[in-house]
Every structure is written in structure tokens, then in C-alpha cells.
Scaffold this active site. Structure first.
Site, PDB file in Angstrom:
ATOM      1  N   ASP A 124      -6.715  -6.888 -38.596  1.00  0.00           N
ATOM      2  CA  ASP A 124      -5.410  -7.427 -38.246  1.00  0.00           C
ATOM      3  C   ASP A 124      -5.509  -8.950 -38.444  1.00  0.00           C
ATOM      4  O   ASP A 124      -6.611  -9.507 -38.443  1.00  0.00           O
ATOM      5  CB  ASP A 124      -5.136  -7.069 -36.781  1.00  0.00           C
ATOM      6  CG  ASP A 124      -3.934  -7.779 -36.235  1.00  0.00           C
ATOM      7  OD1 ASP A 124      -2.858  -7.632 -36.819  1.00  0.00           O
ATOM      8  OD2 ASP A 124      -4.079  -8.493 -35.223  1.00  0.00           O
TER       9      ASP A 124
ATOM     10  N   ASP B  24      -2.958 -11.807 -37.042  1.00  0.00           N
ATOM     11  CA  ASP B  24      -2.611 -12.628 -35.869  1.00  0.00           C
ATOM     12  C   ASP B  24      -3.380 -12.156 -34.647  1.00  0.00           C
ATOM     13  O   ASP B  24      -3.199 -11.024 -34.202  1.00  0.00           O
ATOM     14  CB  ASP B  24      -1.105 -12.514 -35.567  1.00  0.00           C
ATOM     15  CG  ASP B  24      -0.235 -12.980 -36.724  1.00  0.00           C
ATOM     16  OD1 ASP B  24      -0.555 -14.005 -37.321  1.00  0.00           O
ATOM     17  OD2 ASP B  24       0.775 -12.304 -37.010  1.00  0.00           O
TER      18      ASP B  24
HETATM   19  P1  B16 Z   1       6.320 -12.161 -38.763  1.00  0.00           P
HETATM   20  P2  B16 Z   1      -0.329  -8.837 -36.875  1.00  0.00           P
HETATM   21  C1  B16 Z   1       2.194  -9.348 -36.209  1.00  0.00           C
HETATM   22  O1  B16 Z   1       1.050  -9.665 -36.920  1.00  0.00           O
HETATM   23  C2  B16 Z   1       2.232 -10.113 -34.905  1.00  0.00           C
HETATM   24  O2  B16 Z   1       1.214  -9.665 -34.023  1.00  0.00           O
HETATM   25  C3  B16 Z   1       3.570  -9.893 -34.239  1.00  0.00           C
HETATM   26  O3  B16 Z   1       3.620 -10.639 -33.029  1.00  0.00           O
HETATM   27  C4  B16 Z   1       4.688 -10.326 -35.186  1.00  0.00           C
HETATM   28  O4  B16 Z   1       5.963 -10.108 -34.609  1.00  0.00           O
HETATM   29  C5  B16 Z   1       4.562  -9.541 -36.486  1.00  0.00           C
HETATM   30  O5  B16 Z   1       3.276  -9.766 -37.048  1.00  0.00           O
HETATM   31  C6  B16 Z   1       5.607  -9.961 -37.503  1.00  0.00           C
HETATM   32  O6  B16 Z   1       5.337 -11.276 -37.870  1.00  0.00           O
HETATM   33  O7  B16 Z   1       7.481 -12.559 -37.910  1.00  0.00           O
HETATM   34  O8  B16 Z   1       5.440 -13.337 -39.160  1.00  0.00           O
HETATM   35  O9  B16 Z   1       6.710 -11.330 -39.954  1.00  0.00           O
HETATM   36  O10 B16 Z   1      -0.837  -8.968 -35.484  1.00  0.00           O
HETATM   37  O11 B16 Z   1       0.019  -7.418 -37.297  1.00  0.00           O
HETATM   38  O12 B16 Z   1      -1.175  -9.568 -37.882  1.00  0.00           O
HETATM   39 MG    MG Z   2      -2.514  -8.995 -33.991  1.00  0.00          MG
END
Ligand code: B16
Ligand code: MG
Length: 211
Positions: free
Chosen positions: A8, A10
């Protein structure tokens, strides 16, 4: 046998989860909606629009207003991301990826974020993975396993041959649903479905040594 690791982004590879929190907090404060770190944990791994619904907590707005809120949050988030540099990548993460690759283990990103490639470019990691699957590649975000299935396909491995490293409860759900080997870090360690729990990313090296 494990032949690949899907990370993953974030909250695992980078601390961009903190920027998501700050950007949602700014929007919630403006709308006078209570928002704290506990609520923020519910947004981990969840798409932007689904996250907005959790932030709004049942308050009603038009589709146009919601689209504007999501765009505003993303603008705040990207302003924070634009300050990132290669120094934001920990040595622990850098060493883990190079150790895995030197041992012939495939490494991929499986992130719900549509900002994945922008972030990886900023921190100089765009060429560090055998494959990247992100929010632009999928119709359903975590807890659906789609993003991990796309990542596994791109590295030519079956789910049962891959570890998924996740900080999100929804991410562990997705890994379980897809038939992956789910490894939890951060907030996800409380998930009963995790097959291993780690404190830092490099702890996965020991999992290979035990296998
Ligand atoms: P975006 P991951 C996710 O990333 C985040 O954990 C989540 O908080 C966020 O809403 C989602 O990506 C969408 O992100 O707004 O930048 O498209 O943890 O799957 O890497
Ligand atoms: Mg994450």
C-alpha cells in the site's frame, strides 16, 4: 511460496496518510464538522468520494457541492504533496525494496489513490517497483480486492504468491478477500484477519527468512 510483495502507499511506503488527515481536517473545520484522528482511520484505503461521505457523516449536500468539497480537499492535499522530496522516503523503506528486489522478489504498489504516480515522481520512486496499480486502474476501492488483483496480474503472480502490506482495515479486508497473505502495519494491526503484524516495513524481510 511467496514471490512478490504488494505495498500500500499512503501510510506504508510514505507518511502521506498525515497529509490526507490534514487536508480532510481543513475541510471539516470549514464545514464545522467534528473530525479527529480516530475518524481519519476510517478513511484509510477508502476512495476520495467514499471518504467524503464518512467525513460528512450523514449531512446532506448536493452532488455539485460534494464534488466541489472533494476537489477542494484534493487541492489542499496536492499542495502538501508538492513539497515532498526524496528525503521523505525512509531508509527502512529504501533498503527493504532493494533487498527484496536483489533476492528476485517482485515488488508492486497497490494504492486506492489517484495521486500515486504524482507522489512517486515527487519522491523519486517512480522506477522502484515492478508494477504500480492505483486508483486510476480500478472501479472499486478497498475493501474490494481489485487494486491488488491488478497489481498481482502486472507482476505475473497469483494472489497466493503475494504478501500485501497494509495500514488500513479496509486494505486487510481487501487482501483477505483476494486470497493474498495480509501483513498489517500501523492502524491495521488491530485487524484479526492479519496473518502477520509488523512495526516497520523492513520486518517483512524476516517473514521470508522464516518461510
Ligand atoms: P486520493 P492507499 C488511499 O491510499 C488512502 O489511504 C485514502 O485515505 C484515500 O482516500 C485514497 O487513497 C484515495 O486517495 O484522494 O489521493 O485519490 O492507502 O490505498 O495508498
Ligand atoms: Mg494506506
Amino acid at each position: 511460496m511467496i514471490k512478490g510483495v504488494i505495498f500500500d502507499l499512503d501510510g506504508v511506503i510514505l507518511s502521506t496518510d498525515e497529509y490526507h488527515f490534514l487536508a480532510w481536517k481543513q475541510l471539516a473545520d470549514k464545514l464545522d464538522i467534528p473530525f479527529d484522528r480516530e475518524k481519519n482511520n476510517l478513511l484509510r484505503g477508502v476512495s476520495r468520494m467514499e471518504s467524503l461521505e464518512i467525513v460528512l457523516d450523514g449531512r446532506e449536500f448536493s452532488a455539485e457541492q460534494k464534488a466541489a468539497f472533494a476537489a477542494e480537499k484534493n487541492e489542499t492535499y496536492r499542495a502538501l504533496l508538492s513539497k515532498m522530496t526524496p528525503s521523505d522516503v525512509s531508509n527502512d523503506v529504501k533498503n527493504t525494496i532493494s533487498t527484496l528486489r536483489s533476492r528476485g522478489i517482485k515488488v508492486a504498489i497497490g494504492s486506492s489513490s489517484k495521486n500515486t504516480k504524482f507522489i512517486l515522481e515527487r519522491v523519486g520512486m517512480i522506477n522502484d517497483f515492478d508494477a504500480i496499480a492505483d486508483g486510476n486502474d480500478i472501479k472499486r476501492s478497498k475493501p474490494d480486492p481489485e487494486v491488488f488483483l491488478v497489481a498481482a496480474r502486472r507482476i505475473g503472480l497469483a494472489p497466493s504468491e503475494c504478501i500485501v502490506v497494509e495500514d488500513a482495515l479496509a486494505g486487510i479486508d481487501a487482501a483477505v478477500a483476494g486470497g493474498f497473505f495480509p501483513v498489517a502495519i500501523g492502524d491495521a494491526v488491530k485487524h484479526p484477519g492479519a496473518m502477520a503484524r509488523i512495526e516497520e516495513v523492513s520486518d517483512i524481510i524476516a517473514l521470508f527468512e522464516k518461510a
